[in-house]
Design a protein around this motif. Structure first.
Motif, short mmCIF file in Angstrom:
data_model
loop_
_atom_site.label_atom_id
_atom_site.label_comp_id
_atom_site.label_asym_id
_atom_site.label_seq_id
_atom_site.Cartn_x
_atom_site.Cartn_y
_atom_site.Cartn_z
N GLN A 179 0.83 -1.20 0.00
CA GLN A 179 0.00 0.00 0.00
C GLN A 179 0.86 1.26 0.00
N GLN A 180 1.93 1.24 0.81
CA GLN A 180 2.83 2.39 0.85
C GLN A 180 3.50 2.62 -0.50
N MET A 181 3.94 1.55 -1.13
CA MET A 181 4.62 1.70 -2.43
C MET A 181 3.64 2.15 -3.51
N LEU A 182 2.40 1.68 -3.47
CA LEU A 182 1.41 2.08 -4.47
C LEU A 182 1.09 3.57 -4.35
N ASN A 183 1.02 4.07 -3.13
CA ASN A 183 0.63 5.46 -2.91
C ASN A 183 1.79 6.44 -3.04
N GLU A 184 3.02 5.98 -2.80
CA GLU A 184 4.14 6.92 -2.71
C GLU A 184 5.15 6.79 -3.84
N ASP A 185 5.28 5.62 -4.45
CA ASP A 185 6.32 5.45 -5.46
C ASP A 185 5.96 6.20 -6.75
N LYS A 186 6.95 6.86 -7.33
CA LYS A 186 6.73 7.67 -8.52
C LYS A 186 7.03 6.92 -9.81
N GLU A 187 7.63 5.75 -9.72
CA GLU A 187 7.98 4.98 -10.90
C GLU A 187 6.80 4.12 -11.34
N ASP A 188 6.44 4.23 -12.62
CA ASP A 188 5.31 3.45 -13.14
C ASP A 188 5.57 1.95 -13.05
N GLN B 191 -10.26 -2.23 2.60
CA GLN B 191 -8.92 -1.75 2.27
C GLN B 191 -8.50 -2.23 0.88
N GLY B 192 -8.85 -3.47 0.55
CA GLY B 192 -8.52 -3.99 -0.76
C GLY B 192 -9.24 -3.24 -1.88
N TYR B 193 -10.51 -2.89 -1.64
CA TYR B 193 -11.25 -2.16 -2.67
C TYR B 193 -10.66 -0.78 -2.89
N GLU B 194 -10.24 -0.13 -1.81
CA GLU B 194 -9.61 1.19 -1.97
C GLU B 194 -8.32 1.09 -2.77
N LEU B 195 -7.53 0.04 -2.53
CA LEU B 195 -6.31 -0.15 -3.32
C LEU B 195 -6.65 -0.44 -4.78
N LEU B 196 -7.70 -1.22 -5.01
CA LEU B 196 -8.12 -1.51 -6.38
C LEU B 196 -8.57 -0.23 -7.09
N LYS B 197 -9.32 0.58 -6.40
CA LYS B 197 -9.80 1.83 -6.97
C LYS B 197 -8.64 2.78 -7.29
N VAL C 34 0.88 -3.64 -8.14
CA VAL C 34 -0.49 -4.05 -8.48
C VAL C 34 -0.53 -5.56 -8.75
N LYS C 35 0.44 -6.08 -9.46
CA LYS C 35 0.47 -7.52 -9.72
C LYS C 35 0.66 -8.31 -8.42
N SER C 36 1.52 -7.82 -7.53
CA SER C 36 1.71 -8.49 -6.25
C SER C 36 0.46 -8.43 -5.39
N LEU C 37 -0.28 -7.32 -5.49
CA LEU C 37 -1.56 -7.25 -4.77
C LEU C 37 -2.54 -8.30 -5.28
N GLY C 38 -2.50 -8.55 -6.58
CA GLY C 38 -3.34 -9.62 -7.12
C GLY C 38 -3.00 -10.97 -6.53
N ILE C 39 -1.70 -11.23 -6.39
CA ILE C 39 -1.28 -12.50 -5.76
C ILE C 39 -1.67 -12.51 -4.29
N LEU C 40 -1.43 -11.39 -3.60
CA LEU C 40 -1.69 -11.32 -2.17
C LEU C 40 -3.15 -11.56 -1.84
N PHE C 41 -4.06 -10.95 -2.60
CA PHE C 41 -5.48 -11.08 -2.29
C PHE C 41 -6.05 -12.42 -2.73
N SER C 42 -5.25 -13.23 -3.37
CA SER C 42 -5.70 -14.60 -3.62
C SER C 42 -5.43 -15.50 -2.42
N PHE C 43 -4.70 -14.99 -1.40
CA PHE C 43 -4.40 -15.77 -0.20
C PHE C 43 -5.00 -15.16 1.07
N ILE C 44 -5.36 -13.89 1.06
CA ILE C 44 -5.90 -13.25 2.26
C ILE C 44 -7.26 -13.86 2.61
N CYS C 45 -7.42 -14.17 3.89
CA CYS C 45 -8.67 -14.78 4.37
C CYS C 45 -9.46 -13.86 5.28
#
Length: 693
Positions: A404-413, A438-444, A420-431
């Protein structure tokens, strides 16, 4: 009042006088010689305790019980001595300070009083000690005689073995002489004869020498145990007994070696190294090797660093090695990052989640704000690669916070794309369902990113992973899709259109297209949610063994990625065919029982989409095109029966305007002909199955 105060003062003085007299009497009595020798009490006699002594001892005993946490016993003891106040030492009646605790008195007792014991001399006519010594001497003599006889036998065996050895050596010399003479006589047979004689001699000598060595070794072991003498034996000559000091001095004189050199010290330890010490040696040498390896070839060290880190017993050394791994290459490219990530995954498999959390994740956290984007890119990719090997609570907290910190603060595309790809992997394991918001806000956030490749990764990777989780939580329709539709409605400014009856409204084409694209990616998940929740589920599970022909997957729109392929979402073509067959059979009836997910599509999704279409004028062809494509995907996915029964009637209601109201609608401009209804209906609905109005 004055008389009473005078009497009270006189009473206090009388009490003090009595206490002083009582104390003096007690001290005199304790110091009298009648207490026996040094205050000792003869054995078998009980001394009568006096009231004053009883009160003092009771106070000390009660204090000991309280200090030792025997509270119930202390209460019982106090009740049995109701005439005494255990809270005040003065109640004892002595003008002396409170003595030490009972434990202190017990420990100090041995320093003052020792009971006297009567002793007497006793004589014995038998000297038991001498008899014991005689028995021991006899046993040792017998053992010595046995050892000496054994030594004699072993020495004779050695002599015999030496004779056999001399005979074998003489025989070998004879064979060698014969071979040499034959070589002189016939050079052509030299090689064959020599091989034959060498084989014969080697076989004979090896057998005899093996027997000799075994016998000699056993003999030498027995002699060493008995006489503690060393006997050196060699096939050719005896070993010389050179002092170690002379040997060390000779080596130092002839070989100029620097003892304090690091590499010399490491090499000198190799001969005595055990297998586990090799890991320690590698850990010591790798920090010195890495800086001298070319940057272009440093990835060759990755397996060595990882193996050493996995097997090293010291936590601090493992931390240093992992730090070397993450700083091995200044700016790792894609291939080098993949090597490091593969190594991290192997490390995670080997050490388990505990060491992974405590050793590898801190290294990622340190690199999260590194000045080089390649390092931050490595951290973003590592979070996804290691997600499946971490405990769920760490995935839901630390790893999610890092991304979340890297998505909001990093300036490199590129970094945000990897996040974003790692978030896709992460949310396939979060229970933890609490992380949905929080996940929807990151997706948005990722869908609204300024970089096109970040938005594309969000639609093709993060959104499908999050949608599958929403299906599992039964939150796809009423949460995820509802939220995106709400944002789309706000963007199309329906409220403004209703208030001023405008035909064409200013719309942000990019955002509108992005949201409709997101809805398109969710169509397969919506279809799976609908077909797998129908009232025919029990029938589906009961008829598992029935063979159903595989469905023609070409009827479904081509997915944008494998993650939105219906076969991948459901599991396989066979399962997909079974669900679609039951769904089509159910809704093909003249009357069928609807269900919650089906009703949401018919009564919520389609009407809201029609309102959005109505709010969009014909002045923006790109929006009209993407809306047509979205309805085309819905119709092709849900099937012809669904389109004929549920979609077409909804559009006909908008197109059918009573004649008496037609003039008013035309004058006000509120007809379907002035909005996107007609093109979307024609291109998205009618063309989906080449049907007529």
């Amino acid at each position: 009042m004055a008389v009473l105060e005078f009497e009270l003062r006189k009473a206090h003085e009388t009490i003090k006088g009595l206490r002083a007299t009582l104390t003096k009497a007690a001290e005199t009595e304790l110091a009298s010689p009648e207490q026996g020798q040094e205050g000792l009490i003869p054995d078998g006699k009980e001394e009568i305790i006096k009231p004053l002594e009883k009160k003092a001892l009771n106070f000390l005993v009660n204090e000991y019980l309280l200090l030792s946490n025997y509270k119930l016993t202390s209460v019982t003891f106090s009740e049995e001595n109701g005439d005494q106040d255990f809270e005040d030492w003065d109640d004892v009646g002595l003008n002396i300070p409170k003595p030490p605790s009972l434990l202190h008195l017990f420990r100090d007792y041995g320093n003052h009083v020792f009971p006297s014991m009567d002793t007497c001399d006793v004589g014995c006519m038998v000297n038991l000690e001498n008899e014991h010594l005689i028995d021991l001497q006899t046993k040792w003599k017998r053992k010595r005689d046995l050892l000496e006889s054994r030594i004699f036998e072993l020495e004779n065996d050695i002599i015999e073995i030496n004779k056999q050895k001399d005979e074998l050596m003489a025989q070998l010399n004879d064979w060698r002489q014969n071979v040499s003479s034959e070589n002189n006589n016939n050079t052509t047979n030299n090689e064959a004869n020599q091989q034959v004689y060498q084989q014969v001699a080697a076989e004979s000598l090896s057998k005899n020498c093996a027997e000799v060595e075994n016998t000699v070794n056993s003999a030498l072991e027995g002699i060493n145990e008995a006489s503690e003498q060393r006997i050196a034996f060699n096939d050719n000559q005896e070993q010389r007994n050179i002092p170690a000091s002379f040997w060390n001095a000779l080596i130092d004189t002839t070989l100029s070696l620097t003892k304090d050199h690091r590499i010399v010290l490491e090499v000198s330890k190799i001969s005595d190294s055990k297998p586990e010490n090799i890991v320690l040696m590698l850990a010591r040498c790798l920090p010195h090797i890495v800086p001298h390896v070319l940057l272009a070839r440093r990835e060759e060290l990755i397996p060595l660093i990882l193996c050493t880190t996995m097997l090293h017993p010291d936590v601090k050394e493992r931390d240093k090695l992992l730090n070397i791994l993450f700083n091995l290459i200044k700016k790792p490219d894609d291939e080098q990052r993949q090597m490091i990530l593969r190594g991290c995954v192997a490390f995670a498999k080997h050490v388990g989640p505990t060491r992974l959390e405590s050793e590898l994740l801190p290294q990622c956290w340190e690199q999260i704000s590194h000045k080089y984007p390649e390092r931050r890119l490595l951290v973003a990719e590592a979070c996804g690669a290691l997600a499946s090997y971490l405990p769920n609570e760490i995935r839901s907290s630390l790893v999610l916070s890092m991304l979340q910190q890297m998505l909001n603060e990093d300036k490199e595309d590129a970094v945000r794309e990897a996040v974003v790809k790692s978030l896709g992997i992460l949310f396939s394991f979060i229970c933890d369902s609490d992380k949905y918001s929080q996940g929807y806000e990151l997706l948005k956030t990722s869908l609204n990113d300024s970089a096109e490749k970040v938005c594309t990764s969000a639609r093709q990777v993060f959104l499908p992973s999050f949608a599958l989780w929403a299906v599992e939580l039964h939150r796809l329709e009423h949460n995820l899709l509802h939220s995106i539709l709400g944002d789309l409605e706000d963007l199309s400014a329906l409220a403004v259109q209703k208030s001023n009856s405008s035909i064409s409204l200013p719309i942000h084409e990019g955002k509108f297209a992005m949201m409709v694209s997101a809805l398109q990616e969710l169509v397969p998940f919506l279809f799976v949610s609908v077909v797998t929740s129908g009232p025919y589920r029990d029938k589906m599970y009961n008829n598992n063994s029935v063979d159903i022909p595989e469905i023609d997957v070409s009827r479904f729109p081509k997915p944008s990625s494998d993650l939105t392929d219906l076969r991948v979402i459901v599991g396989n073509v066979k399962t997909l065919s079974a669900w679609v067959h039951q769904y089509e059979e159910h809704i093909s009836q003249e009357w069928f029982e609807p269900w919650e997910q089906f009703n949401w599509v018919v009564k919520n999704l389609i009407p809201r989409l029609q309102e959005i279409i109505t709010g969009v004028g014909l002045t923006v062809p790109a929006i009209t095109s993407i809306l047509s494509k979205y309805f085309f995907r819905i119709c092709r996915t849900f099937g012809r029966t669904f389109v004929d029964k549920m979609v077409k009637p909804k559009f006909r209601e908008l197109l059918d305007i009573p004649e008496e109201e037609l003039d008013n609608h035309v004058i006000s401009g509120q007809t379907a002909l002035t909005t996107c209804i007609v093109p979307v209906y024609a291109a998205g609905v009618l063309c989906s199955f080449n049907s007529t109005i």
